[in-house]
Structures are given as structure tokens and as C-alpha cells.
Design a protein around this motif. Structure first.
Motif, PDB file in Angstrom:
ATOM      1  N   HIS A 102       0.831  -1.201   0.000  1.00  0.00           N
ATOM      2  CA  HIS A 102       0.000   0.000   0.000  1.00  0.00           C
ATOM      3  C   HIS A 102       0.867   1.253   0.000  1.00  0.00           C
ATOM      4  O   HIS A 102       0.535   2.252  -0.642  1.00  0.00           O
ATOM      5  CB  HIS A 102      -0.937  -0.009   1.208  1.00  0.00           C
ATOM      6  CG  HIS A 102      -2.015   1.014   1.135  1.00  0.00           C
ATOM      7  ND1 HIS A 102      -2.547   1.621   2.253  1.00  0.00           N
ATOM      8  CD2 HIS A 102      -2.665   1.571   0.068  1.00  0.00           C
ATOM      9  CE1 HIS A 102      -3.468   2.492   1.881  1.00  0.00           C
ATOM     10  NE2 HIS A 102      -3.564   2.476   0.561  1.00  0.00           N
ATOM     11  N   LEU A 103       1.997   1.195   0.715  1.00  0.00           N
ATOM     12  CA  LEU A 103       2.924   2.327   0.741  1.00  0.00           C
ATOM     13  C   LEU A 103       3.446   2.623  -0.664  1.00  0.00           C
ATOM     14  O   LEU A 103       3.535   3.785  -1.079  1.00  0.00           O
ATOM     15  CB  LEU A 103       4.080   2.014   1.693  1.00  0.00           C
ATOM     16  CG  LEU A 103       5.055   3.137   2.021  1.00  0.00           C
ATOM     17  CD1 LEU A 103       4.342   4.327   2.641  1.00  0.00           C
ATOM     18  CD2 LEU A 103       6.147   2.616   2.965  1.00  0.00           C
ATOM     19  N   GLN A 104       3.773   1.559  -1.405  1.00  0.00           N
ATOM     20  CA  GLN A 104       4.224   1.744  -2.788  1.00  0.00           C
ATOM     21  C   GLN A 104       3.124   2.386  -3.626  1.00  0.00           C
ATOM     22  O   GLN A 104       3.382   3.298  -4.419  1.00  0.00           O
ATOM     23  CB  GLN A 104       4.636   0.413  -3.402  1.00  0.00           C
ATOM     24  CG  GLN A 104       5.164   0.548  -4.820  1.00  0.00           C
ATOM     25  CD  GLN A 104       5.335  -0.792  -5.514  1.00  0.00           C
ATOM     26  OE1 GLN A 104       4.789  -1.024  -6.575  1.00  0.00           O
ATOM     27  NE2 GLN A 104       6.113  -1.671  -4.899  1.00  0.00           N
ATOM     28  N   GLU A 147      13.354   2.652  -4.092  1.00  0.00           N
ATOM     29  CA  GLU A 147      13.083   1.365  -3.444  1.00  0.00           C
ATOM     30  C   GLU A 147      12.338   1.641  -2.138  1.00  0.00           C
ATOM     31  O   GLU A 147      12.768   2.472  -1.337  1.00  0.00           O
ATOM     32  CB  GLU A 147      14.386   0.607  -3.177  1.00  0.00           C
ATOM     33  CG  GLU A 147      14.194  -0.791  -2.614  1.00  0.00           C
ATOM     34  CD  GLU A 147      13.433  -1.712  -3.560  1.00  0.00           C
ATOM     35  OE1 GLU A 147      12.801  -2.661  -3.051  1.00  0.00           O
ATOM     36  OE2 GLU A 147      13.457  -1.494  -4.785  1.00  0.00           O
ATOM     37  N   ILE A 148      11.230   0.935  -1.928  1.00  0.00           N
ATOM     38  CA  ILE A 148      10.333   1.229  -0.811  1.00  0.00           C
ATOM     39  C   ILE A 148      10.272   0.035   0.138  1.00  0.00           C
ATOM     40  O   ILE A 148      10.051  -1.101  -0.284  1.00  0.00           O
ATOM     41  CB  ILE A 148       8.911   1.555  -1.326  1.00  0.00           C
ATOM     42  CG1 ILE A 148       8.959   2.764  -2.275  1.00  0.00           C
ATOM     43  CG2 ILE A 148       7.954   1.819  -0.171  1.00  0.00           C
ATOM     44  CD1 ILE A 148       7.706   2.952  -3.089  1.00  0.00           C
ATOM     45  N   LYS A 149      10.477   0.304   1.422  1.00  0.00           N
ATOM     46  CA  LYS A 149      10.381  -0.717   2.459  1.00  0.00           C
ATOM     47  C   LYS A 149       9.554  -0.184   3.623  1.00  0.00           C
ATOM     48  O   LYS A 149       9.472   1.021   3.831  1.00  0.00           O
ATOM     49  CB  LYS A 149      11.784  -1.100   2.977  1.00  0.00           C
ATOM     50  CG  LYS A 149      12.746  -1.616   1.929  1.00  0.00           C
ATOM     51  CD  LYS A 149      12.298  -2.950   1.371  1.00  0.00           C
ATOM     52  CE  LYS A 149      13.322  -3.501   0.362  1.00  0.00           C
ATOM     53  NZ  LYS A 149      12.838  -4.736  -0.281  1.00  0.00           N
ATOM     54  N   ARG A 150       8.972  -1.110   4.364  1.00  0.00           N
ATOM     55  CA  ARG A 150       8.305  -0.696   5.600  1.00  0.00           C
ATOM     56  C   ARG A 150       9.364  -0.340   6.640  1.00  0.00           C
ATOM     57  O   ARG A 150       9.265   0.679   7.315  1.00  0.00           O
ATOM     58  CB  ARG A 150       7.399  -1.823   6.110  1.00  0.00           C
ATOM     59  CG  ARG A 150       6.528  -1.437   7.260  1.00  0.00           C
ATOM     60  CD  ARG A 150       5.350  -2.403   7.405  1.00  0.00           C
ATOM     61  NE  ARG A 150       5.768  -3.780   7.559  1.00  0.00           N
ATOM     62  CZ  ARG A 150       6.024  -4.347   8.748  1.00  0.00           C
ATOM     63  NH1 ARG A 150       5.919  -3.652   9.853  1.00  0.00           N
ATOM     64  NH2 ARG A 150       6.376  -5.615   8.804  1.00  0.00           N
ATOM     65  N   ARG A 151      10.387  -1.192   6.747  1.00  0.00           N
ATOM     66  CA  ARG A 151      11.520  -0.915   7.618  1.00  0.00           C
ATOM     67  C   ARG A 151      12.795  -1.019   6.801  1.00  0.00           C
ATOM     68  O   ARG A 151      13.086  -2.073   6.228  1.00  0.00           O
ATOM     69  CB  ARG A 151      11.559  -1.891   8.797  1.00  0.00           C
ATOM     70  CG  ARG A 151      12.671  -1.589   9.795  1.00  0.00           C
ATOM     71  CD  ARG A 151      12.552  -2.442  11.027  1.00  0.00           C
ATOM     72  NE  ARG A 151      12.715  -3.852  10.734  1.00  0.00           N
ATOM     73  CZ  ARG A 151      12.677  -4.811  11.667  1.00  0.00           C
ATOM     74  NH1 ARG A 151      12.466  -4.493  12.926  1.00  0.00           N
ATOM     75  NH2 ARG A 151      12.834  -6.079  11.339  1.00  0.00           N
ATOM     76  N   ARG A 209      -1.756   8.160   3.876  1.00  0.00           N
ATOM     77  CA  ARG A 209      -3.112   7.600   3.784  1.00  0.00           C
ATOM     78  C   ARG A 209      -4.160   8.710   3.805  1.00  0.00           C
ATOM     79  O   ARG A 209      -5.219   8.591   3.187  1.00  0.00           O
ATOM     80  CB  ARG A 209      -3.360   6.634   4.943  1.00  0.00           C
ATOM     81  CG  ARG A 209      -2.589   5.341   4.841  1.00  0.00           C
ATOM     82  CD  ARG A 209      -2.907   4.444   6.012  1.00  0.00           C
ATOM     83  NE  ARG A 209      -4.269   3.955   5.948  1.00  0.00           N
ATOM     84  CZ  ARG A 209      -4.843   3.247   6.915  1.00  0.00           C
ATOM     85  NH1 ARG A 209      -4.179   2.988   8.031  1.00  0.00           N
ATOM     86  NH2 ARG A 209      -6.085   2.830   6.784  1.00  0.00           N
ATOM     87  N   GLY A 210      -3.852   9.796   4.484  1.00  0.00           N
ATOM     88  CA  GLY A 210      -4.776  10.915   4.543  1.00  0.00           C
ATOM     89  C   GLY A 210      -4.913  11.650   3.237  1.00  0.00           C
ATOM     90  O   GLY A 210      -5.848  12.446   3.049  1.00  0.00           O
ATOM     91  N   THR A 211      -3.991  11.395   2.277  1.00  0.00           N
ATOM     92  CA  THR A 211      -4.062  12.051   0.970  1.00  0.00           C
ATOM     93  C   THR A 211      -4.921  11.283  -0.006  1.00  0.00           C
ATOM     94  O   THR A 211      -5.166  11.731  -1.119  1.00  0.00           O
ATOM     95  CB  THR A 211      -2.657  12.214   0.352  1.00  0.00           C
ATOM     96  OG1 THR A 211      -2.099  10.925   0.084  1.00  0.00           O
ATOM     97  CG2 THR A 211      -1.737  12.983   1.293  1.00  0.00           C
ATOM     98  N   GLU A 212      -5.371  10.072   0.385  1.00  0.00           N
ATOM     99  CA  GLU A 212      -6.215   9.280  -0.509  1.00  0.00           C
ATOM    100  C   GLU A 212      -7.549   9.993  -0.750  1.00  0.00           C
ATOM    101  O   GLU A 212      -8.017  10.785   0.059  1.00  0.00           O
ATOM    102  CB  GLU A 212      -6.478   7.904   0.101  1.00  0.00           C
ATOM    103  CG  GLU A 212      -5.282   6.997   0.072  1.00  0.00           C
ATOM    104  CD  GLU A 212      -5.664   5.597   0.499  1.00  0.00           C
ATOM    105  OE1 GLU A 212      -5.808   4.734  -0.392  1.00  0.00           O
ATOM    106  OE2 GLU A 212      -5.834   5.368   1.699  1.00  0.00           O
ATOM    107  N   SER A 213      -8.144   9.672  -1.869  1.00  0.00           N
ATOM    108  CA  SER A 213      -9.432  10.270  -2.230  1.00  0.00           C
ATOM    109  C   SER A 213     -10.487   9.976  -1.178  1.00  0.00           C
ATOM    110  O   SER A 213     -10.578   8.861  -0.669  1.00  0.00           O
ATOM    111  CB  SER A 213      -9.894   9.742  -3.593  1.00  0.00           C
ATOM    112  OG  SER A 213     -11.205  10.185  -3.865  1.00  0.00           O
ATOM    113  N   LYS A 214     -11.276  10.978  -0.825  1.00  0.00           N
ATOM    114  CA  LYS A 214     -12.356  10.801   0.149  1.00  0.00           C
ATOM    115  C   LYS A 214     -13.668  10.403  -0.542  1.00  0.00           C
ATOM    116  O   LYS A 214     -14.696  10.291   0.096  1.00  0.00           O
ATOM    117  CB  LYS A 214     -12.565  12.105   0.935  1.00  0.00           C
ATOM    118  CG  LYS A 214     -11.343  12.576   1.707  1.00  0.00           C
ATOM    119  CD  LYS A 214     -10.899  11.556   2.743  1.00  0.00           C
ATOM    120  CE  LYS A 214      -9.841  12.110   3.681  1.00  0.00           C
ATOM    121  NZ  LYS A 214      -8.623  12.492   2.999  1.00  0.00           N
TER     122      LYS A 214
END
Length: 219
Positions: A102-104, A147-151, A209-214
Motif C-alpha cells: 500500500h505504501l508503494q 526502493e520502498i520498504k516498511r523498515r 493515507r490521509g491524501t487518498e481520495s475521500k
């Protein structure tokens, strides 16, 4: 995949020179053409390697691996202790956990997180050693691999380093900058990344997550 355990010495001749004295080592030859030399430590990290595209020439007692830049990895073999081949088939690839996937997705939708004027070129941009999470353009139009990681740990830095090495050989992409993005980046990983010219970005997952469409959605 071919696995060879042998007493050997290794000499690398290219932009730099390196020498590994005679000792027992694991020689790993993958289907993509890459050749790497491993000791019985350092976890997954090879002592030396040649990334594809390259070619392996075998002579009695000597392997020579060359790439397009005419760099050479010369492996002088004193004794072969084991030599086997294994067909692994097509790998299904890494399945990211829900947060990381989801972060990606969120960062692909909001590349300006990395800087003003940033735009997305492609998600999961394929290289010869696997897909880099995001290929972007920065505010000046240059390419950047993200490159995207959670940690963020050292293995992620090594992974991105391999991607950058290959992508910077492509004249249509080079120069390609590197960005290591994670919710949390360990100090050792940050130090290694910055030493290799890779920018580290700590990402606030909840804020993204707050930037997602409402807009109302069924799913």
C-alpha cells in the motif's frame, strides 16, 4: 543455477582491481548469466561478482567472466570439490506485506513526496535482477529509482545498489539517482546508503493515507 565449491583465487580487473587469495569458496552461476563468489560468512553478500550482461569462458583451471565494458573476473581454480546444476524454474517474485504494498501504491500516486516537480514514470520497473519499485523523474527531468520498504535495513540498500548499477548502464536512463524510502530506516542502512550517494526518505504512512481520495467507494 550452477553451484561450484572450489579452492580458487579471484582477480577482478576493471575500474578497480581486487584480489582474493586461494581459499575454498562457493561459485554461483545463475540463469541470467551473473557469476558471484561467496565465502562461508557475510550472509547473502558475495565477495565479488559480475552482473549481466556478461559471458563466462571456461578453460581448464581458469574461468574468465567478461562484461560489455571489458571488465574481467578471472577465477583460477586449484581444486573442484562440488559441481552441480539445478533447474529452479520461474520465480513468482517477492510478495510484499499489505502495508509495504500500500505504501508503494500511495507513493506512486504522490511522487511529489520526494520533491517538488517529481513525476512517476512507471511502477515495478523491470531490470535484469528484478523490479525496482518506482521509476520517477525529478524536478529537473532526471531519472530516479525508488526502493520502498516498511523498515529500511541494509539488505534494501544492497538491493537498490544492484538496480542502480544496471540502470546506469542504460544510456536512455543514465544518470539514475537512488532514493531509499521507508517508514523507518536503521542507522546502519542510512550510513551505507548515504555513502553510496543514495538519498534516504522517511515516509509517514498515516499522513500519506490521509491524501487518498475521500470519494465514496464500494471497496
Amino acid at each position: 543455477m550452477r553451484l561450484v565449491i572450489a579452492r580458487c583465487q579471484v582477480d577482478y580487473v576493471g575500474r578497480l582491481t581486487a584480489h582474493l587469495p586461494m581459499a575454498p569458496r562457493l561459485l554461483l552461476v545463475k540463469a541470467d548469466g551473473s557469476v558471484s563468489i561467496h565465502a562461508d560468512d557475510r550472509a547473502y553478500k558475495p565477495l565479488n561478482w559480475m552482473s549481466p550482461p556478461c559471458r563466462l569462458e571456461e578453460q581448464p583451471g581458469v574461468w574468465t567472466v567478461k562484461n560489455k565494458a571489458d571488465e574481467s573476473l578471472v577465477i583460477t581454480i586449484d581444486e573442484v570439490l562440488h559441481d552441480s546444476r539445478h533447474e529452479l524454474g520461474v520465480d513468482p517474485g517477492l510478495v510484499k506485506d499489505g502495508v509495504e504494498a500500500h505504501l508503494q501504491e500511495l507513493l506512486a500516486a504522490h511522487p511529489e513526496t520526494f520533491g517538488e516537480g517529481w513525476t512517476l514514470v512507471r511502477r515495478e520497473y523491470m531490470t535484469a535482477v528484478g523490479p525496482v519499485d518506482l521509476l520517477c523523474r525529478d524536478g529537473q527531468g532526471g531519472h530516479a529509482a525508488v526502493e520502498i520498504k516498511r523498515r529500511g535495513e541494509i539488505d534494501g540498500v544492497e538491493q537498490l545498489t544492484r538496480y542502480l548499477e544496471l540502470m546506469n548502464r542504460d544510456p536512455l536512463l543514465a544518470p539514475v539517482a537512488g532514493v531509499y524510502a521507508a517508514q523507518q530506516i536503521k542507522p546502519q542502512a542510512r550510513t551505507l546508503a548515504e555513502d553510496r550517494g543514495i538519498r534516504c526518505v522517511t515516509v509517514d504512512y498515516d499522513a500519506l493515507r490521509g491524501t487518498e481520495s475521500k470519494d465514496l467507494r464500494l471497496f
